[in-house]
Write an enzyme that holds these catalytic residues in place. Structure first.
Site, mmCIF file in Angstrom:
data_model
loop_
_atom_site.group_PDB
_atom_site.id
_atom_site.type_symbol
_atom_site.label_atom_id
_atom_site.label_comp_id
_atom_site.label_asym_id
_atom_site.label_seq_id
_atom_site.Cartn_x
_atom_site.Cartn_y
_atom_site.Cartn_z
ATOM 1 N N ASP A 89 36.057 46.083 30.049
ATOM 2 C CA ASP A 89 37.337 46.460 29.442
ATOM 3 C C ASP A 89 38.488 45.520 29.823
ATOM 4 O OD1 ASP A 89 37.561 47.094 32.082
ATOM 5 O OD2 ASP A 89 38.514 49.026 31.754
ATOM 6 N N TYR B 273 40.570 37.666 36.298
ATOM 7 C CA TYR B 273 39.596 37.558 37.398
ATOM 8 C C TYR B 273 39.412 36.128 37.897
ATOM 9 C CZ TYR B 273 38.124 42.407 37.566
ATOM 10 O OH TYR B 273 38.097 43.759 37.772
HETATM 11 C C1 G6P Z 1 38.697 46.179 35.362
HETATM 12 C C2 G6P Z 1 37.331 45.586 35.215
HETATM 13 C C3 G6P Z 1 36.283 46.564 35.627
HETATM 14 C C4 G6P Z 1 36.544 47.055 37.036
HETATM 15 C C5 G6P Z 1 37.931 47.626 37.149
HETATM 16 C C6 G6P Z 1 38.252 47.927 38.591
HETATM 17 O O1 G6P Z 1 38.884 47.194 34.433
HETATM 18 O O2 G6P Z 1 37.057 45.146 33.931
HETATM 19 O O3 G6P Z 1 35.039 45.932 35.547
HETATM 20 O O4 G6P Z 1 35.608 48.040 37.398
HETATM 21 O O5 G6P Z 1 38.873 46.697 36.671
HETATM 22 O O6 G6P Z 1 39.455 48.608 38.662
HETATM 23 P P1 G6P Z 1 39.886 49.373 39.956
HETATM 24 O O7 G6P Z 1 41.118 50.070 39.512
HETATM 25 O O8 G6P Z 1 38.755 50.298 40.322
HETATM 26 O O9 G6P Z 1 40.115 48.337 41.006
HETATM 27 MN MN MN Z 2 34.908 44.518 33.871
#
Ligand code: G6P
Ligand code: MN
Length: 422
Positions: free
Chosen positions: A151, A245
């Site tokens: 996402d 990322y």
């Molecule tokens: C984004 C990435 C996901 C990940 C998430 C982590 O949405 O695409 O792959 O799991 O961030 O977010 P968080 O709020 O758990 O650090």
């Molecule tokens: Mn992701």
């Protein structure tokens, strides 16, 4: 669930089944879901189960997301590398590698359940680390109907749409990369208007920070810092727009300096989102009151429903999916799992050709895809050597010596999950 049910007139459901192998979490989440169904589609049959056969028999779609080892292991993935001055992240660098080895067997088991109980079903899978999971699927279950997705590009596209005063559905993109490792080369309106120069100009100053942001996802202070940092990523490749990322690979020293080795993202999530969700479930159970606005539809929710709908209704909408390259990036390994725009219909995603990519991005992707392939080879062969090579090759790790030190700690921390390596 709310995202599915608000579209019930466009996407008719016969039955919704919630499956978790963790009864306690299932029960807490189930309280909320029962209320959501009652409010948004009271006729719908809802089943909650911890039995995979009950869950997966006669299914058309499985929306999957699992976190093997829960947040306790995410914390280890983040904190162990940081002890050695290396990026501590759930999907990037050594932490992502560790998580990958934990996820592979359980994803394969889920695929096997699906194929045993509903051979025609599609699995739409968010489980991380998606790049390693996708490579494992390619190698171990090459014919399975699983589509690995993320996402992050959808969330960033939403931010781009605010910047140019449009909605995400008004925009078409060109994009190439690996999961959590890619670049947009074009963002255009459906009418052909090219917003790329305007976005490049904006991102070079502000990153993806926007005034307006109605979502609740990616909003914590650490996420805002990630959106802002995109300005520095953009400076490295001025012609394209970076995935957030990339900061872990292009500025690992910065990331480590700005990390607290005793309080990482896992701790923020445990003390933030986890408390909020399960706190809300307890409050709703105690009061019996549900208003319908306690939870909002975030990017991951709308994207997975759009994807399922594109398959079910053969819409051929354009969406980013993680697929085998097969020439979509013409100067890159045809057998790599890449993230590119695809047309999605009954047969799943058909990748759109993105052409040749520049030397800098190609070099980075060759290095990173080799890491991902080595992890899957290490898993299949139970090879310590290949896993050590994978860590050594990660752009986040400074030397083979540090790679070995981190690996040896990760082996101890993951003893209940990883295959025995030799
Ligand atoms: C984004 C990435 C996901 C990940 C998430 C982590 O949405 O695409 O792959 O799991 O961030 O977010 P968080 O709020 O758990 O650090
Ligand atoms: Mn992701």
């Amino acid at each position: 669930v709310k995202s599915l049910l608000v579209q019930k007139d466009r996407f008719k459901l016969n039955e919704l089944v919630l499956y978790d192998n963790n009864a306690e979490r299932q029960e807490a989440v189930g309280v909320i879901v029962r209320h959501v169904v009652e409010m948004f589609d009271p006729e719908l049959k809802l089943t909650l189960t911890t039995d995979p056969e009950v869950a997966m028999t006669d299914a058309d779609f499985i929306f999957a997301q699992m976190r093997v080892g829960l947040y306790a292991m995410r914390e280890q993935d983040e904190k162990i590398p940081l002890k050695y001055g290396v990026v501590g992240q759930e999907t990037c660098g050594p932490g992502g590698i560790a998580y990958g080895l934990r996820s592979i067997p359980d994803i394969m088991q889920l695929i096997d359940y699906m194929e045993a109980y509903s051979p025609n079903c599609w699995m739409l899978n968010y489980s991380n680390p998606a790049s390693i999971v996708a490579e494992a699927c390619r190698v171990l279950r090459p014919n399975s109907k699983i589509i690995n997705i993320c996402d992050m590009p959808v969330g960033t596209l939403r931010r781009m749409s605010y910047i140019v005063g449009k909605t995400p559905k008004d925009l078409d993109v060109k994009y190439y990369g690996l999961n959590h490792f890619g670049w947009w080369t074009s963002v255009k309106g459906k009418d052909g208007t090219d917003y790329t120069p305007q976005l490049i100009d904006y991102v070079s100053k502000h990153g993806y920070l926007t005034q307006k942001a109605i979502e609740t996802q990616h909003m914590d202070a650490s996420w805002q810092e990630t959106h802002r940092k995109a300005a520095d990523l953009q400076a490295v490749t001025p012609d394209c727009l970076p995935n957030t990322y990339l900061k872990y690979y292009l500025f690992p020293d910065y990331v480590v300096e700005h990390s607290d080795p005793n309080y990482t993202r896992a701790n923020e999530v445990i003390n933030g989102r986890e408390k909020n969700v399960f706190g809300a479930a307890r409050a709703i159970t105690a009061s019996g009151e549900f208003h319908g606005d306690e939870f909002s539809i975030d990017n991951h929710a709308s994207f997975i429903v759009d994807l399922a709908r594109a398959i079910a209704y053969n819409t051929h909408e354009r969406m980013l999916c993680i697929v085998e390259n097969k020439g979509a990036i013409s100067n890159f390994d045809p057998h790599a799992m890449v993230e590119v725009p695809c047309l999605v219909g009954n047969d799943g995603p058909e990748p759109l050709c993105q052409g040749e990519i520049p030397t800098f991005q190609l070099g980075m992707m060759n290095q990173q895809v080799a890491v991902e392939k080595l992890v899957v080879e290490a898993y299949c062969e139970h090879s310590y050597q290949k896993l050590w090579q994978a860590l050594t090759l990660s752009k986040t790790v400074p030397s083979a010596k540090v790679a070995k030190e981190i690996l040896d700690d990760l082996i101890v921390a993951n003893k209940d999950y990883w295959p025995e390596l030799h």
